[in-house]
Design a protein around this motif. Structure first.
Motif, PDB file in Angstrom:
ATOM      1  N   GLN A 419       0.847  -1.191   0.000  1.00 37.18           N
ATOM      2  CA  GLN A 419       0.000   0.000   0.000  1.00 37.18           C
ATOM      3  C   GLN A 419       0.879   1.235   0.000  1.00 37.18           C
ATOM      4  O   GLN A 419       1.956   1.239   0.603  1.00 37.18           O
ATOM      5  N   ARG A 420       0.403   2.260  -0.648  1.00 39.35           N
ATOM      6  CA  ARG A 420       1.192   3.493  -0.701  1.00 39.35           C
ATOM      7  C   ARG A 420       0.269   4.687  -0.900  1.00 39.35           C
ATOM      8  O   ARG A 420      -0.810   4.551  -1.505  1.00 39.35           O
ATOM      9  N   PRO A 421       0.695   5.851  -0.396  1.00 39.97           N
ATOM     10  CA  PRO A 421      -0.115   7.059  -0.627  1.00 39.97           C
ATOM     11  C   PRO A 421       0.057   7.542  -2.065  1.00 39.97           C
ATOM     12  O   PRO A 421       1.154   7.505  -2.619  1.00 39.97           O
ATOM     13  N   VAL A 422      -1.041   7.961  -2.652  1.00 35.06           N
ATOM     14  CA  VAL A 422      -1.019   8.507  -4.004  1.00 35.06           C
ATOM     15  C   VAL A 422      -1.542   9.927  -3.934  1.00 35.06           C
ATOM     16  O   VAL A 422      -2.630  10.165  -3.402  1.00 35.06           O
ATOM     17  N   ARG A 423      -0.762  10.857  -4.448  1.00 39.88           N
ATOM     18  CA  ARG A 423      -1.090  12.278  -4.327  1.00 39.88           C
ATOM     19  C   ARG A 423      -2.502  12.572  -4.814  1.00 39.88           C
ATOM     20  O   ARG A 423      -2.872  12.269  -5.934  1.00 39.88           O
ATOM     21  N   GLY A 424      -3.293  13.167  -3.921  1.00 38.76           N
ATOM     22  CA  GLY A 424      -4.651  13.568  -4.259  1.00 38.76           C
ATOM     23  C   GLY A 424      -5.688  12.471  -4.151  1.00 38.76           C
ATOM     24  O   GLY A 424      -6.882  12.737  -4.280  1.00 38.76           O
ATOM     25  N   LEU A 425      -5.261  11.229  -3.904  1.00 42.97           N
ATOM     26  CA  LEU A 425      -6.205  10.110  -3.887  1.00 42.97           C
ATOM     27  C   LEU A 425      -6.097   9.247  -2.636  1.00 42.97           C
ATOM     28  O   LEU A 425      -6.769   8.222  -2.537  1.00 42.97           O
ATOM     29  N   GLY A 426      -5.257   9.637  -1.703  1.00 43.75           N
ATOM     30  CA  GLY A 426      -5.127   8.872  -0.466  1.00 43.75           C
ATOM     31  C   GLY A 426      -4.259   7.641  -0.639  1.00 43.75           C
ATOM     32  O   GLY A 426      -3.415   7.562  -1.538  1.00 43.75           O
ATOM     33  N   VAL A 427      -4.487   6.613   0.213  1.00 43.66           N
ATOM     34  CA  VAL A 427      -3.695   5.385   0.203  1.00 43.66           C
ATOM     35  C   VAL A 427      -4.378   4.360  -0.700  1.00 43.66           C
ATOM     36  O   VAL A 427      -5.581   4.113  -0.587  1.00 43.66           O
ATOM     37  N   VAL A 428      -3.618   3.772  -1.619  1.00 36.75           N
ATOM     38  CA  VAL A 428      -4.152   2.750  -2.513  1.00 36.75           C
ATOM     39  C   VAL A 428      -3.280   1.504  -2.421  1.00 36.75           C
ATOM     40  O   VAL A 428      -2.115   1.563  -2.039  1.00 36.75           O
ATOM     41  N   GLU A 429      -3.875   0.372  -2.770  1.00 36.31           N
ATOM     42  CA  GLU A 429      -3.133  -0.889  -2.823  1.00 36.31           C
ATOM     43  C   GLU A 429      -3.119  -1.384  -4.259  1.00 36.31           C
ATOM     44  O   GLU A 429      -4.069  -2.006  -4.724  1.00 36.31           O
ATOM     45  N   PRO A 430      -2.039  -1.119  -4.993  1.00 36.73           N
ATOM     46  CA  PRO A 430      -1.970  -1.560  -6.388  1.00 36.73           C
ATOM     47  C   PRO A 430      -1.782  -3.082  -6.466  1.00 36.73           C
ATOM     48  O   PRO A 430      -1.259  -3.721  -5.544  1.00 36.73           O
ATOM     49  N   TRP A 431      -2.218  -3.637  -7.570  1.00 34.56           N
ATOM     50  CA  TRP A 431      -2.034  -5.048  -7.857  1.00 34.56           C
ATOM     51  C   TRP A 431      -1.219  -5.167  -9.129  1.00 34.56           C
ATOM     52  O   TRP A 431      -1.470  -4.480 -10.123  1.00 34.56           O
ATOM     53  N   LEU A 432      -0.236  -6.074  -9.093  1.00 33.93           N
ATOM     54  CA  LEU A 432       0.577  -6.339 -10.277  1.00 33.93           C
ATOM     55  C   LEU A 432      -0.145  -7.350 -11.148  1.00 33.93           C
ATOM     56  O   LEU A 432      -0.479  -8.460 -10.692  1.00 33.93           O
ATOM     57  N   LEU A 433      -0.412  -6.991 -12.386  1.00 33.51           N
ATOM     58  CA  LEU A 433      -1.136  -7.846 -13.326  1.00 33.51           C
ATOM     59  C   LEU A 433      -0.154  -8.572 -14.232  1.00 33.51           C
ATOM     60  O   LEU A 433       0.708  -7.940 -14.843  1.00 33.51           O
ATOM     61  N   THR A 434      -0.283  -9.886 -14.317  1.00 34.46           N
ATOM     62  CA  THR A 434       0.548 -10.677 -15.229  1.00 34.46           C
ATOM     63  C   THR A 434      -0.329 -11.743 -15.891  1.00 34.46           C
ATOM     64  O   THR A 434      -1.494 -11.926 -15.535  1.00 34.46           O
ATOM     65  N   ARG A 435       0.275 -12.459 -16.823  1.00 28.61           N
ATOM     66  CA  ARG A 435      -0.427 -13.593 -17.416  1.00 28.61           C
ATOM     67  C   ARG A 435      -0.284 -14.797 -16.490  1.00 28.61           C
ATOM     68  O   ARG A 435       0.746 -14.999 -15.869  1.00 28.61           O
ATOM     69  N   ARG A 436      -1.266 -15.614 -16.454  1.00 25.40           N
ATOM     70  CA  ARG A 436      -1.224 -16.809 -15.604  1.00 25.40           C
ATOM     71  C   ARG A 436      -0.564 -17.963 -16.352  1.00 25.40           C
ATOM     72  O   ARG A 436      -0.886 -18.241 -17.486  1.00 25.40           O
ATOM     73  N   GLY A 437       0.399 -18.576 -15.695  1.00 27.87           N
ATOM     74  CA  GLY A 437       1.052 -19.746 -16.263  1.00 27.87           C
ATOM     75  C   GLY A 437       2.068 -19.391 -17.310  1.00 27.87           C
ATOM     76  O   GLY A 437       2.395 -20.227 -18.139  1.00 27.87           O
TER      77      GLY A 437
END
Length: 437
Positions: A419-437
């Motif tokens: 989780q990290r603070p994002v300017r103007g939007l508060g704290v967000v939890e980004p997700w890393l998107l990849t292909r499965r397998g």
């Protein structure tokens, strides 16, 4: 340019380059003291674009009507040689021939005369003219029958109640901005790519007329075809909305793709090389977005903004962009950020917190990686395009094997990051998107 530059999602204002308007500006030797911001004392009667001679002491504050506008304007028409700088605007003969070829008509009307012929007030005519992206031309005789017809059509839509006046202005503005960019791009590309003066013995200026003469009918037909196709697609998307509110404020997946270290690259590459790189990036991005069912909202050199109704479509586009550009040695690294949520659409652009969040995620994404927000991750789970967690995926696979069934097939994998603070939007939890397998 970084993703932060596009936080607002606002469309850049299209530059108004109008041959008529630019040439006419030279003839506007109008006494500035004769007008007060183009309006009379009470802001009524005469229009913004109407240049009145100093001798006209019109009492606008006494409620000058539209008919009175015409009466006043007739004095302007009589004194047109003075107001427009000796009447006729001196144009290069070839420029005038090109203009007449493209417009299909000769210059015939002053702005006042065009408004009167269309049956609209000069004020409304001026608002339409400016909304389309054209400069004020004083009272130069620079308009054609086509300009009168366009005014009559827009005003007729308002009178019939099909469009409100603000909506008609918006139609004029959106059409003007879109076609201004298209026209500039086509002329620049055609004159550079389709003309070789040293081979023909003619200058590019001399080649312009026959080139336009040949291309204009075909391009006009093609433009109408593409417009109808795009209109059909856009209408189809809108009518599929769940309710009336979703037709305007819709839930979309929004993605930004941003070239890494582009500013440093601009200092190292020659202008021609930089132009080729930007064109290759925009072309690749546009093709991939369209091919997989997304919509390219806009391009800004080192960055593209796209949207899709389906989060899985947007996810596929984001990963495809990374994979395609990674295999191109001429391209810098790329980062992609995506978010899912309510988006306001206006004039082909998208706005709102979802757009801003996607832009912020792009700015913090690792190189050659895709980051998405929590809502995007949840939507992928709902669509069964990605498991909520790898533990859940393992449990589902084991249960399916026990029952002798095929385990669920997921296309994407999601990994939560810090989780990290994002300017103007508060704290967000980004997700890393990849292909499965």
């Amino acid at each position: 340019m970084t993703a932060d530059d596009m936080d607002s999602g606002a469309a850049p204002e299209a530059g108004a380059r109008d041959a008529v308007g630019d040439e006419a500006m030279a003839g506007e030797a109008i006494a500035d003291e004769a007008i007060a911001d183009g309006e009379t004392a009470a802001g009524e009667g005469t229009a913004v674009g109407e240049d009145i001679a100093a001798g006209e002491d019109t009492a606008a504050g006494e409620g000058t009507s539209a008919d009175a506008d015409i009466a006043v304007g007739e004095d302007i028409a009589v004194g047109e040689d003075i107001a427009a700088g000796a009447g006729e605007i001196e144009l290069d003969p070839l420029s005038l021939r090109l203009e007449q070829l493209i417009l299909g008509a000769e210059r015939q009307y002053t702005p006042f005369q065009a408004a009167r012929s269309a049956g609209v007030s000069v004020e409304l005519a001026t608002r339409f003219w400016r909304a389309m992206g054209f400069a004020d031309i004083g009272q130069a005789k620079a308009l054609t029958e086509a300009d009168v017809l366009a005014l009559r059509r827009l005003a007729g839509l308002v009178e019939a109640g099909l469009l409100s006046e603000p909506m008609a202005i918006q139609v004029a503005r959106s059409t003007g901005q879109t076609t201004a960019r298209l026209a500039d791009w086509q002329i620049d590309s055609f004159l550079e790519g389709l003309t070789e003066p040293h081979e023909t013995g003619m200058t590019r200026t001399e080649i312009a007329y026959p080139l336009v003469e040949l291309l204009l009918p075909e391009l006009e037909e093609f433009l109408v075809y593409v417009y109808r196709r795009q209109l059909a697609a856009a209408t189809g998307r809108v009518v599929q909305a769940a309710d009336d509110a979703e037709m305007v404020d819709r839930r979309l997946a929004v993605g930004f793709a941003d070239l890494v270290s582009f500013t440093r690259l601009t200092r190292r590459l020659e202008e021609e090389e930089l132009g080729e790189l930007v064109e290759a990036f925009e072309t690749t991005a546009a093709d991939l977005v369209a091919a997989h069912g997304g919509r390219l909202i806009k391009t800004l050199g080192d960055e593209v903004l796209y949207a899709a109704d389906d989060a899985s479509i947007a996810a596929e586009i984001g990963l495809r962009l990374i994979e395609t550009l990674t295999h191109d040695e001429t391209m810098p690294e790329l980062r992609v950020g995506m978010a899912f949520g309510t988006v306001t659409t206006r004039m082909g652009d998208v706005f709102g917190t979802t757009v801003n969040l996607a832009s912020r995620l792009t700015s913090i994404a690792p190189k050659n990686a895709v980051l998405v927000d929590g809502a995007f991750a949840e939507e992928l789970g709902r669509l069964r395009a990605a498991p909520v967690s790898e533990a859940q995926a393992a449990e589902e696979a084991a249960a399916a094997e026990k029952e002798g069934e095929e385990p669920p097939s997921y296309r994407f994998a999601l990994q939560p990051t810090w989780q990290r603070p994002v300017r103007g939007l508060g704290v967000v939890e980004p997700w890393l998107l990849t292909r499965r397998g």
